[in-house]
Design an enzyme around this catalytic site. Structure first.
Site, PDB file in Angstrom:
ATOM      1  N   ASP A  96      32.027  45.167 -23.507  1.00  0.00           N
ATOM      2  CA  ASP A  96      31.522  46.390 -24.483  1.00  0.00           C
ATOM      3  C   ASP A  96      30.028  46.719 -24.033  1.00  0.00           C
ATOM      4  OD1 ASP A  96      31.850  48.614 -25.914  1.00  0.00           O
ATOM      5  OD2 ASP A  96      31.371  47.626 -27.888  1.00  0.00           O
ATOM      6  N   GLU A 125      29.227  47.690 -21.233  1.00  0.00           N
ATOM      7  CA  GLU A 125      29.496  48.182 -19.688  1.00  0.00           C
ATOM      8  C   GLU A 125      28.500  49.301 -19.227  1.00  0.00           C
ATOM      9  OE1 GLU A 125      30.087  51.676 -21.717  1.00  0.00           O
ATOM     10  OE2 GLU A 125      30.759  49.797 -22.387  1.00  0.00           O
ATOM     11  N   ASP A 127      34.755  54.903 -24.263  1.00  0.00           N
ATOM     12  CA  ASP A 127      34.650  53.274 -23.966  1.00  0.00           C
ATOM     13  C   ASP A 127      35.380  52.497 -25.455  1.00  0.00           C
ATOM     14  OD1 ASP A 127      33.615  50.847 -24.036  1.00  0.00           O
ATOM     15  OD2 ASP A 127      31.712  51.461 -24.946  1.00  0.00           O
ATOM     16  N   ARG A 140      25.359  49.642 -18.986  1.00  0.00           N
ATOM     17  CA  ARG A 140      24.165  49.115 -18.066  1.00  0.00           C
ATOM     18  C   ARG A 140      24.799  48.796 -17.080  1.00  0.00           C
ATOM     19  NH1 ARG A 140      22.381  45.056 -22.812  1.00  0.00           N
ATOM     20  NH2 ARG A 140      23.327  46.590 -24.017  1.00  0.00           N
ATOM     21  N   LYS A 160      36.407  47.422 -29.308  1.00  0.00           N
ATOM     22  CA  LYS A 160      35.703  47.596 -30.111  1.00  0.00           C
ATOM     23  C   LYS A 160      36.636  48.005 -31.689  1.00  0.00           C
ATOM     24  CE  LYS A 160      32.617  51.162 -27.854  1.00  0.00           C
ATOM     25  NZ  LYS A 160      31.423  50.550 -28.364  1.00  0.00           N
TER      26      LYS A 160
END
Length: 457
Positions: free
Chosen positions: A307, A309, A228, A311, A235
């Protein structure tokens, strides 16, 4: 590596577990040696007993204060620091659970050796009398699987590799696997899984595993974000370093599946495991902040942070699973930093509206020494996940109650399941602890195994 007990052997050396304050065992003879070595039975303290001929005739092992027993239930994992030999527990002090100690020993032996060669031979334990050694070994092996999956870096554990491992696990237990990947996701109406993963070179996919054909149905959904970046809401480097573990929900789901199948807990039940496997990457076709996506169940979602993502991919997989109206649905996901702020890395929160199910899981967590803590689906916070231009918001502003609002978001996609449980896990051990070397770790699987007879009779 495979966790196994040593066969019974006449050459096994005795180890005496002792609580702080216990008398030294008479079998060691002269007590001057332990005293001279400063042995006080502190947690994890070891005192080797010489045989007078340059060898070892046994060892004392400290369990610490009896009042701290619940805090350090897996203290016996420290016994893995004993010299390489075959050992057997010589005595069972009051309050010492031999089955728990045996599992602690195996869990403490885990090493991730894929990139450093095989681990050197360490001490081995003869399974204590009266314990179900085969069952304990299977539980530990499932936990080792979860740890290996999480510890493997994303260049060797992308969506394709996660699919391959899932197939291998399913084949090993006699389960069937189907996979929807790439553009097929859109055709099958799983658009949010496709949106999150479409910017990666490795196609997004949904792995669907089924085991059993009769009995009550358990559907397990595990978040499989293999890496991620945060997407276009990228991030910072300090937050990206551990993102190989963002598929920890999928790793725990696969470990749980193996555990249920190989311990016999799956017998008489139908088990379905759904893993949306994606990489949240950055490219010209990445999904964007402000996009509105339509989930499989028709709900629209405004993307206010790429960010958040996890869920999104869980939502489509859960909506698919809920269509079969399973008796119980469980989602496992490394979902929110808010859960870590609230409860730290060791205690995942779980959410459940059904009192009987929640009580069973809480009791299972306690009996299995696999800690969980119940948090509420707080109705008053529903408005926080409802933006102005869509049905739902994937990242409510303000930052408050982040784990609760994520759970409320997911619950909207579990409609149809008779009961729903969500676990917001961390999947990582930041510092070595008894039975948990630093790195990937299983959370919740042993608790679910212990609770399943009451959750899904």
């Amino acid at each position: 590596m495979t966790p196994t007990f040593a066969p019974h052997s006449d050459d096994a050396l005795p180890v005496w577990p002792l609580w702080k304050g216990d008398s030294l065992p008479q079998e060691i003879g002269d007590t001057a040696w332990p005293t001279a070595c400063g042995f006080e039975a502190s947690t994890g303290q070891i005192c080797l007993i010489p045989d007078g001929a340059g060898g070892i005739r046994g060892a004392l092992f400290g369990l610490g204060e009896p009042s701290r027993a619940n805090r350090e239930r897996f203290a016996f994992a420290h016994a893995c620091k004993l010299p390489a030999h075959v050992w057997q527990i010589a005595a069972m002090p009051e309050g010492f659970d031999p089955g728990e100690a045996a599992l602690a020993w195996l869990l403490g032996q885990y090493r991730f050796t894929r990139y450093k060669g095989q681990a050197t031979d360490g001490p081995r334990l003869v399974a204590p009398q009266g314990v179900d050694a085969e069952r304990i070994q299977k539980i530990a092996a499932a936990e080792f699987l979860t740890r290996d999956l999480i510890n493997t870096p994303a260049n060797d554990m992308g969506p394709a590799e996660l699919e391959a491992r899932a197939r291998q696990i399913a084949d090993g237990i006699g389960a069937t696997t189907t996979v929807i990947r790439g553009g097929e996701l859109l055709a099958e109406n799983l658009p949010m899984i496709h949106a999150v993963g479409r910017a990666a070179e490795d196609d997004p996919r949904l792995v669907d595993i089924r085991l059993g054909d009769s009995g009550p149905m358990l559907t397990i959904v595990g978040k499989g974000v293999c890496f991620d970046t945060g997407g276009l809401d990228i991030k910072p480097p300090s937050s990206m370093g551990l993102m190989k573990k963002d598929m920890g929900g999928a790793a725990n789901a696969l470990g749980l599946l193996k555990m249920l199948a190989e311990t016999g807990a799956a017998k008489g039940r139908r088990i379905r495991v759904l893993i949306p496997a994606v990489e949240n990457s950055i490219a010209s076709n990445a999904f964007r902040p402000g996009d509105v996506l339509t989930g499989r169940n028709g709900l629209t979602v405004e993307v206010n942070n790429t960010d958040a993502e996890g869920r999104l991919v869980l939502a489509d997989a859960m909506a698919l699973g809920a269509e079969e109206k399973p008796d119980l649905m469980i989602s496992l996901a490394t979902l929110t930093g808010a859960a870590r702020v609230a409860l730290g890395p060791d205690i995942p929160p779980f959410y459940c509206d059904d009192e009987r199910t929640a009580q069973a899981l809480a009791q299972g967590a306690q009996s299995a020494r696999d800690p969980l803590w119940r948090m509420p689906f707080w109705p008053a916070y529903e408005s926080m996940i409802e933006p102005q231009i869509a049905d739902l918001d994937n990242a409510p502003s303000g930052g408050m109650a982040g784990s609760i609002t994520a759970a409320l978001f997911l619950r909207r996609f579990a409609q149809g399941a008779q009961r729903y449980v969500h676990l917001d896990i961390y999947g990582w051990q930041p510092a070595a602890a008894p039975g948990r070397p630093k790195g990937g770790v299983g959370q919740g699987a042993r608790a679910i195994l212990a609770a399943l007879p009451d959750m899904l009779p």
